[in-house]
Design a protein around this motif. Structure first.
Motif, short mmCIF file in Angstrom:
data_model
loop_
_atom_site.label_atom_id
_atom_site.label_comp_id
_atom_site.label_asym_id
_atom_site.label_seq_id
_atom_site.Cartn_x
_atom_site.Cartn_y
_atom_site.Cartn_z
N LEU A 12 29.69 55.18 40.55
CA LEU A 12 29.28 56.58 40.67
C LEU A 12 27.76 56.68 40.58
N LYS A 13 27.16 55.95 39.66
CA LYS A 13 25.71 55.95 39.53
C LYS A 13 25.07 55.50 40.84
N ALA A 14 25.62 54.47 41.46
CA ALA A 14 25.10 53.99 42.74
C ALA A 14 25.28 55.04 43.83
N PHE A 15 26.42 55.74 43.81
CA PHE A 15 26.67 56.78 44.81
C PHE A 15 25.72 57.95 44.62
N LEU A 16 25.49 58.35 43.38
CA LEU A 16 24.53 59.43 43.12
C LEU A 16 23.13 59.03 43.60
N THR A 17 22.76 57.80 43.36
CA THR A 17 21.47 57.31 43.84
C THR A 17 21.41 57.33 45.36
N PHE A 18 22.50 56.92 46.01
CA PHE A 18 22.61 56.96 47.47
C PHE A 18 22.43 58.39 47.98
N LEU A 19 23.12 59.34 47.36
CA LEU A 19 23.01 60.74 47.77
C LEU A 19 21.58 61.25 47.56
N HIS A 20 20.98 60.88 46.46
CA HIS A 20 19.61 61.31 46.16
C HIS A 20 18.62 60.72 47.17
N CYS A 47 30.96 65.64 48.04
CA CYS A 47 30.63 64.36 48.68
C CYS A 47 31.45 63.22 48.11
N THR A 48 31.72 63.25 46.81
CA THR A 48 32.57 62.22 46.22
C THR A 48 33.98 62.34 46.76
N TYR A 49 34.46 63.56 46.91
CA TYR A 49 35.78 63.79 47.52
C TYR A 49 35.80 63.25 48.95
N LEU A 50 34.80 63.61 49.73
CA LEU A 50 34.75 63.21 51.14
C LEU A 50 34.54 61.71 51.32
N ALA A 51 33.85 61.08 50.39
CA ALA A 51 33.58 59.63 50.50
C ALA A 51 34.86 58.83 50.61
N ARG A 52 35.95 59.34 50.06
CA ARG A 52 37.24 58.63 50.16
C ARG A 52 37.65 58.43 51.61
N PHE A 53 37.29 59.38 52.46
CA PHE A 53 37.65 59.29 53.88
C PHE A 53 36.76 58.29 54.63
N TYR A 54 35.74 57.80 53.95
CA TYR A 54 34.81 56.84 54.53
C TYR A 54 34.90 55.48 53.83
N GLY A 55 35.96 55.31 53.04
CA GLY A 55 36.21 54.02 52.41
C GLY A 55 35.67 53.84 51.01
N LEU A 56 35.19 54.91 50.38
CA LEU A 56 34.69 54.81 49.01
C LEU A 56 35.50 55.74 48.11
N ASP A 57 36.51 55.17 47.49
CA ASP A 57 37.33 55.95 46.56
C ASP A 57 36.93 55.55 45.15
N LEU A 58 36.30 56.47 44.45
CA LEU A 58 35.86 56.21 43.08
C LEU A 58 36.95 56.48 42.05
N GLY A 59 38.13 56.86 42.50
CA GLY A 59 39.28 56.98 41.62
C GLY A 59 39.41 58.29 40.87
#
Length: 170
Positions: A12-20, A47-59
């Motif tokens: 999640l920290k990496a994803f937040l950094t990616f979004l930022h 974006c976290t919800y939508l990322a699942r459709f792009y192969g990133l499911d953070l659970g």
């Protein structure tokens, strides 16, 4: 803390950094008690919800809420990450752990980066309810219209966008 939890928190920290880094959120404003803070938190949820459709499911699990699908646990986790940033005087720009994120990030950015918070809200609501209504577009749009304040035409346009980018099939 369990290893699974720490792994998810690091992702999640990496994803937040990616979004930022890609200008979708301002990680330094997430906990602001302002409209900007709210918009940043909404974008993280969507974006976290939508990322699942792009192969990133953070659970994270989501429940329908006022602004569409919402995860209480996700909110707890991003607040925890922000506290850590502030307590340790970390700069979000120095975190280069995006390597732990394996997903269709370029397609995600192409499809999602320029979307408004309203579009994200309606899109995630449609996707969440799509599992219930499936290909019954009329009932789906009617239901979304009944729980959202947006015009039916706007909801139909978002539905068409989701079809165009391949997140739903008609």
């Amino acid at each position: 803390m369990s290893n699974i939890y720490l792994y998810r928190l690091n992702r999640l920290k990496a994803f937040l950094t990616f979004l930022h880094k890609n200008g979708i959120i301002d990680i330094n404003r997430i906990d602001d008690d302002s409209d900007d803070g709210f918009i940043n938190r909404l974008k993280i949820q969507k974006c976290t919800y939508l990322a699942r459709f792009y192969g990133l499911d953070l659970g994270y699990e989501y429940d329908m809420y006022i602004y569409g699908p919402y995860s209480v646990k996700l909110a707890e986790d991003y607040y925890s990450i922000i506290r850590d940033f502030k307590e340790n005087n970390n700069s979000s720009g120095n975190n280069n752990n995006n390597g732990i994120l394996e997903f269709k990030s370029n397609k995600f950015l192409t499809d999602i980066k320029s979307r408004t918070p309203e579009w994200l809200e309606v899109a995630t609501t449609i996707l969440d309810l799509y599992g219930i209504y499936g290909k019954n577009r009329e009932k789906l749009i009617k239901h979304v219209s009944s729980i959202k304040t947006y015009e039916t035409d706007y909801i139909n346009n978002v539905y068409e966008d989701l079809k165009e980018i391949g997140l739903i099939a008609d």
